[in-house]
Design a protein around this motif. Sequence first.
Motif, PDB file in Angstrom:
ATOM      1  N   LEU A 168       0.807  -1.220   0.000  1.00 40.34           N
ATOM      2  CA  LEU A 168       0.000   0.000   0.000  1.00 40.34           C
ATOM      3  C   LEU A 168       0.842   1.273   0.000  1.00 40.34           C
ATOM      4  O   LEU A 168       0.423   2.291  -0.548  1.00 40.34           O
ATOM      5  CB  LEU A 168      -0.939  -0.015   1.209  1.00 40.34           C
ATOM      6  N   THR A 169       2.016   1.230   0.614  1.00 34.88           N
ATOM      7  CA  THR A 169       2.872   2.427   0.601  1.00 34.88           C
ATOM      8  C   THR A 169       3.611   2.574  -0.727  1.00 34.88           C
ATOM      9  O   THR A 169       3.937   3.693  -1.131  1.00 34.88           O
ATOM     10  CB  THR A 169       3.907   2.403   1.743  1.00 34.88           C
ATOM     11  N   GLN A 170       3.877   1.475  -1.401  1.00 38.17           N
ATOM     12  CA  GLN A 170       4.591   1.552  -2.681  1.00 38.17           C
ATOM     13  C   GLN A 170       3.712   2.135  -3.781  1.00 38.17           C
ATOM     14  O   GLN A 170       4.188   2.847  -4.655  1.00 38.17           O
ATOM     15  CB  GLN A 170       5.081   0.162  -3.100  1.00 38.17           C
ATOM     16  N   GLY A 171       2.410   1.836  -3.733  1.00 40.09           N
ATOM     17  CA  GLY A 171       1.482   2.383  -4.714  1.00 40.09           C
ATOM     18  C   GLY A 171       1.896   2.054  -6.139  1.00 40.09           C
ATOM     19  O   GLY A 171       2.291   0.933  -6.454  1.00 40.09           O
ATOM     20  N   SER A 172       1.832   3.044  -7.002  1.00 40.91           N
ATOM     21  CA  SER A 172       2.166   2.844  -8.414  1.00 40.91           C
ATOM     22  C   SER A 172       3.662   2.623  -8.631  1.00 40.91           C
ATOM     23  O   SER A 172       4.082   2.257  -9.732  1.00 40.91           O
ATOM     24  CB  SER A 172       1.701   4.046  -9.243  1.00 40.91           C
ATOM     25  N   GLN A 173       4.470   2.857  -7.586  1.00 40.04           N
ATOM     26  CA  GLN A 173       5.918   2.657  -7.688  1.00 40.04           C
ATOM     27  C   GLN A 173       6.318   1.189  -7.493  1.00 40.04           C
ATOM     28  O   GLN A 173       7.486   0.837  -7.646  1.00 40.04           O
ATOM     29  CB  GLN A 173       6.647   3.509  -6.643  1.00 40.04           C
ATOM     30  N   LEU A 174       5.347   0.348  -7.167  1.00 41.91           N
ATOM     31  CA  LEU A 174       5.642  -1.066  -6.937  1.00 41.91           C
ATOM     32  C   LEU A 174       6.108  -1.726  -8.229  1.00 41.91           C
ATOM     33  O   LEU A 174       5.496  -1.570  -9.281  1.00 41.91           O
ATOM     34  CB  LEU A 174       4.389  -1.775  -6.408  1.00 41.91           C
ATOM     35  N   THR A 175       7.209  -2.450  -8.142  1.00 45.26           N
ATOM     36  CA  THR A 175       7.758  -3.160  -9.293  1.00 45.26           C
ATOM     37  C   THR A 175       8.102  -4.589  -8.887  1.00 45.26           C
ATOM     38  O   THR A 175       8.092  -4.933  -7.704  1.00 45.26           O
ATOM     39  CB  THR A 175       9.033  -2.478  -9.811  1.00 45.26           C
ATOM     40  N   GLU A 176       8.419  -5.385  -9.876  1.00 46.70           N
ATOM     41  CA  GLU A 176       8.851  -6.747  -9.578  1.00 46.70           C
ATOM     42  C   GLU A 176      10.135  -6.730  -8.751  1.00 46.70           C
ATOM     43  O   GLU A 176      10.311  -7.537  -7.839  1.00 46.70           O
ATOM     44  CB  GLU A 176       9.074  -7.521 -10.876  1.00 46.70           C
ATOM     45  N   ALA A 177      11.025  -5.779  -9.039  1.00 47.59           N
ATOM     46  CA  ALA A 177      12.274  -5.667  -8.282  1.00 47.59           C
ATOM     47  C   ALA A 177      12.005  -5.290  -6.834  1.00 47.59           C
ATOM     48  O   ALA A 177      12.650  -5.815  -5.912  1.00 47.59           O
ATOM     49  CB  ALA A 177      13.192  -4.638  -8.931  1.00 47.59           C
ATOM     50  N   SER A 178      11.038  -4.378  -6.602  1.00 50.54           N
ATOM     51  CA  SER A 178      10.747  -3.987  -5.217  1.00 50.54           C
ATOM     52  C   SER A 178      10.071  -5.122  -4.457  1.00 50.54           C
ATOM     53  O   SER A 178      10.265  -5.259  -3.249  1.00 50.54           O
ATOM     54  CB  SER A 178       9.886  -2.724  -5.183  1.00 50.54           C
ATOM     55  N   LEU A 179       9.290  -5.951  -5.157  1.00 53.77           N
ATOM     56  CA  LEU A 179       8.724  -7.134  -4.508  1.00 53.77           C
ATOM     57  C   LEU A 179       9.836  -8.098  -4.101  1.00 53.77           C
ATOM     58  O   LEU A 179       9.815  -8.682  -3.022  1.00 53.77           O
ATOM     59  CB  LEU A 179       7.744  -7.840  -5.437  1.00 53.77           C
ATOM     60  N   GLU A 180      10.816  -8.247  -4.992  1.00 54.25           N
ATOM     61  CA  GLU A 180      11.953  -9.110  -4.673  1.00 54.25           C
ATOM     62  C   GLU A 180      12.722  -8.562  -3.467  1.00 54.25           C
ATOM     63  O   GLU A 180      13.209  -9.318  -2.626  1.00 54.25           O
ATOM     64  CB  GLU A 180      12.889  -9.219  -5.882  1.00 54.25           C
ATOM     65  N   SER A 181      12.839  -7.240  -3.384  1.00 52.25           N
ATOM     66  CA  SER A 181      13.603  -6.642  -2.281  1.00 52.25           C
ATOM     67  C   SER A 181      12.932  -6.868  -0.936  1.00 52.25           C
ATOM     68  O   SER A 181      13.564  -6.734   0.113  1.00 52.25           O
ATOM     69  CB  SER A 181      13.780  -5.137  -2.520  1.00 52.25           C
ATOM     70  N   PHE A 182      11.662  -7.203  -0.966  1.00 53.78           N
ATOM     71  CA  PHE A 182      10.941  -7.484   0.275  1.00 53.78           C
ATOM     72  C   PHE A 182      11.573  -8.664   1.011  1.00 53.78           C
ATOM     73  O   PHE A 182      11.509  -8.758   2.238  1.00 53.78           O
ATOM     74  CB  PHE A 182       9.475  -7.779  -0.052  1.00 53.78           C
ATOM     75  N   ASN A 183      12.194  -9.571   0.238  1.00 54.94           N
ATOM     76  CA  ASN A 183      12.894 -10.715   0.848  1.00 54.94           C
ATOM     77  C   ASN A 183      13.952 -10.276   1.847  1.00 54.94           C
ATOM     78  O   ASN A 183      14.143 -10.916   2.882  1.00 54.94           O
ATOM     79  CB  ASN A 183      13.588 -11.552  -0.240  1.00 54.94           C
ATOM     80  N   HIS A 184      14.644  -9.190   1.536  1.00 53.22           N
ATOM     81  CA  HIS A 184      15.777  -8.781   2.362  1.00 53.22           C
ATOM     82  C   HIS A 184      15.352  -8.366   3.766  1.00 53.22           C
ATOM     83  O   HIS A 184      16.180  -8.343   4.676  1.00 53.22           O
ATOM     84  CB  HIS A 184      16.532  -7.631   1.682  1.00 53.22           C
ATOM     85  N   GLY A 185      14.087  -8.019   3.932  1.00 49.79           N
ATOM     86  CA  GLY A 185      13.613  -7.591   5.249  1.00 49.79           C
ATOM     87  C   GLY A 185      12.960  -8.679   6.057  1.00 49.79           C
ATOM     88  O   GLY A 185      12.343  -8.399   7.093  1.00 49.79           O
ATOM     89  N   SER A 186      13.101  -9.948   5.643  1.00 49.83           N
ATOM     90  CA  SER A 186      12.356 -11.024   6.312  1.00 49.83           C
ATOM     91  C   SER A 186      12.711 -11.159   7.791  1.00 49.83           C
ATOM     92  O   SER A 186      11.825 -11.330   8.637  1.00 49.83           O
ATOM     93  CB  SER A 186      12.592 -12.351   5.592  1.00 49.83           C
ATOM     94  N   GLN A 187      13.992 -11.091   8.117  1.00 45.17           N
ATOM     95  CA  GLN A 187      14.388 -11.220   9.516  1.00 45.17           C
ATOM     96  C   GLN A 187      13.984  -9.985  10.320  1.00 45.17           C
ATOM     97  O   GLN A 187      13.598 -10.083  11.490  1.00 45.17           O
ATOM     98  CB  GLN A 187      15.904 -11.434   9.617  1.00 45.17           C
ATOM     99  N   LEU A 188      14.033  -8.815   9.708  1.00 44.75           N
ATOM    100  CA  LEU A 188      13.583  -7.599  10.372  1.00 44.75           C
ATOM    101  C   LEU A 188      12.096  -7.699  10.713  1.00 44.75           C
ATOM    102  O   LEU A 188      11.674  -7.357  11.827  1.00 44.75           O
ATOM    103  CB  LEU A 188      13.841  -6.398   9.458  1.00 44.75           C
TER     104      LEU A 188
END
Length: 607
Positions: free
Chosen positions: A471-491
């Motif tokens: 919801l915060t990414q809005g129209s800026q959401l991309t496949e790359a930004s979805l992939e980057s979500f992985n990096h925050g899993s432990q956080l």
Amino acid sequence: MSLLFFSSSSPSILFTKLTNTSYLRMAMPAPVLEHAHHTTATKQSSFILSNSSSKVIDPPVARQRRLAQYHPTIWGPKLIDSFSTRYTHESYASKLEGLKQNVSEDLHVLSTKAKGDACLTLKLIDSIQRLGVSYHFEKEIKAAIVTLVSSSTASTTTDLQTVALQFRILRQYGISISSDLFNQFRNCEGSFKDNLSNDVEGLLSLYEASHLGMPGEDVLEEAKRFSFKNLKQSMATLKDDYLLKRVAHSLQTPLHWRMPRIEALNFITMYQREDSKNLQALLELAKLDYNLVQSVHQMEIKELSRWWRELDLKSKACFSRDRLMENYMWAMGISHDPQFSQCRIGLTKFVCILTVIDDLYDVYGFLDELECFTDAVTQWNMEAKEELPEYMKPIYIAMLEFGNDLSDNIFKNTGLNTLPYIKNEWENLCKSYMVEARWFYGGYTPTLEEYLKNAWTSVGGPGAMLHAYLLTQGSQLTEASLESFNHGSQLIYWASFITRLTDDLGTSKAERERGDVAKSIQCYMDEKGASEEEACDYIKGLICHSWKKINQESAKTTIPRSIVNLSLNMARAAHCIFEHGDGIGNSIGVTKDRLVSLIANPIPLDD
């Protein structure tokens, strides 16, 4: 496209009480244990986990609906519709811009012309943050920090307040800085020097900085103990009322753990008592901005109130908590900047539906019914509702339509299909609820480790973070930004862990009285034969350790700052909501007062 789904793997927790201040050692990650299957779907079924030292007691016998007896909402639709304010962006745009320009100039002057006084620059940045207006000055603050880092004065100062402020602010912005710089304030034995005990401003700054420590930073643990002890003692003799209130506030809840919007209100109240005539523009800006953001919140909650009335789960699921305003407080805590209006609206809808489903599993549903509901969530289609009891159908439809609508909107704006991710988080959440339901109907008390392996998901943290991110990414959401979500899993794991433990501390008493499944405090008491006070202290120790892990994960440059901020804010919102008990189930006390201040009552201005 691959995205890590949180319930597929979960850290294994090895609890070892090392010292009075070190509570556990973590080994990560390890797979979630698959618990034994039920052989029958009735209340008479028994659930036993193999190779476990936990006890099994006789399960409940009577097939009777349970009710938690939650009080009705205190925020009726007429009351919500009556919210109004004269502070609108249309009316105050020019005044807002003028005040912003004044503060921007003050920050520029301090950071570029007042060389040699890094403390003034740091204090101004700190005040801008705490007053809730830093989102207006992101570029200016970053420029000031760059100047500060390159300044020889800042790097060589021996003033405790300046060093501690610099350390805290740089870590908040993800800039690497070593805790070794505090060694200059220690003697040869490693203790902090006694002559610091009378420097209250310095000690207060040191105490706040110590809460940004990471595992293994012993100097910050020593700093926390030393500053806490001396600040506590100073309160008996402090003559400065403003400073006394700041000390008391920090010792109650450190700044790093506070919900930003609540901190903004509190700091405005305290800040206007300080004799800082040269910073009146900043205070005036903070008060006006608070009221203008409040007008945004009023529009959002009115829209949500209409949605909630049309959904009508209040009558269709009358066993559940009716807590629209309180759930909005979660969303406000997680994503507070005014530009994220759609995030707060969507996140509140998520939490409202989650709350109904949580109560369905925790209190009202029979085990066989809950198994059917979990299967239907896994199928994720309207046909699956036909296998559900009538009372479950509107709940299932609400969840399905919310998830599908969100996915459709994202697809229209970005071309990305996020439905698999949304569906998977609901599935993970309901499966974690199912584990707890089987424990309850089997009369089983899990070990603390077993409980926490499941409970960090059942608290809803991973699902909330995914929805907030989308919801915060809005129209800026991309496949790359979805992939980057992985990096925050432990956080996200550690933020969910804190959310669960603070929730347990706040709700344990009420849940124990109505006979809910054991939570972390009861699990520890049962496993260790500990008193309730000892168990609460242990859980608080786990929370402190988890904050260190959050700080450690936040410093990793591979994690998007948006994930860092959302995760930090979820943990902070949990501290706020459960600080004085169950701020959702029983929303009449502190929660009501805070919501009145956040949404209904503006700060008086001299205009």
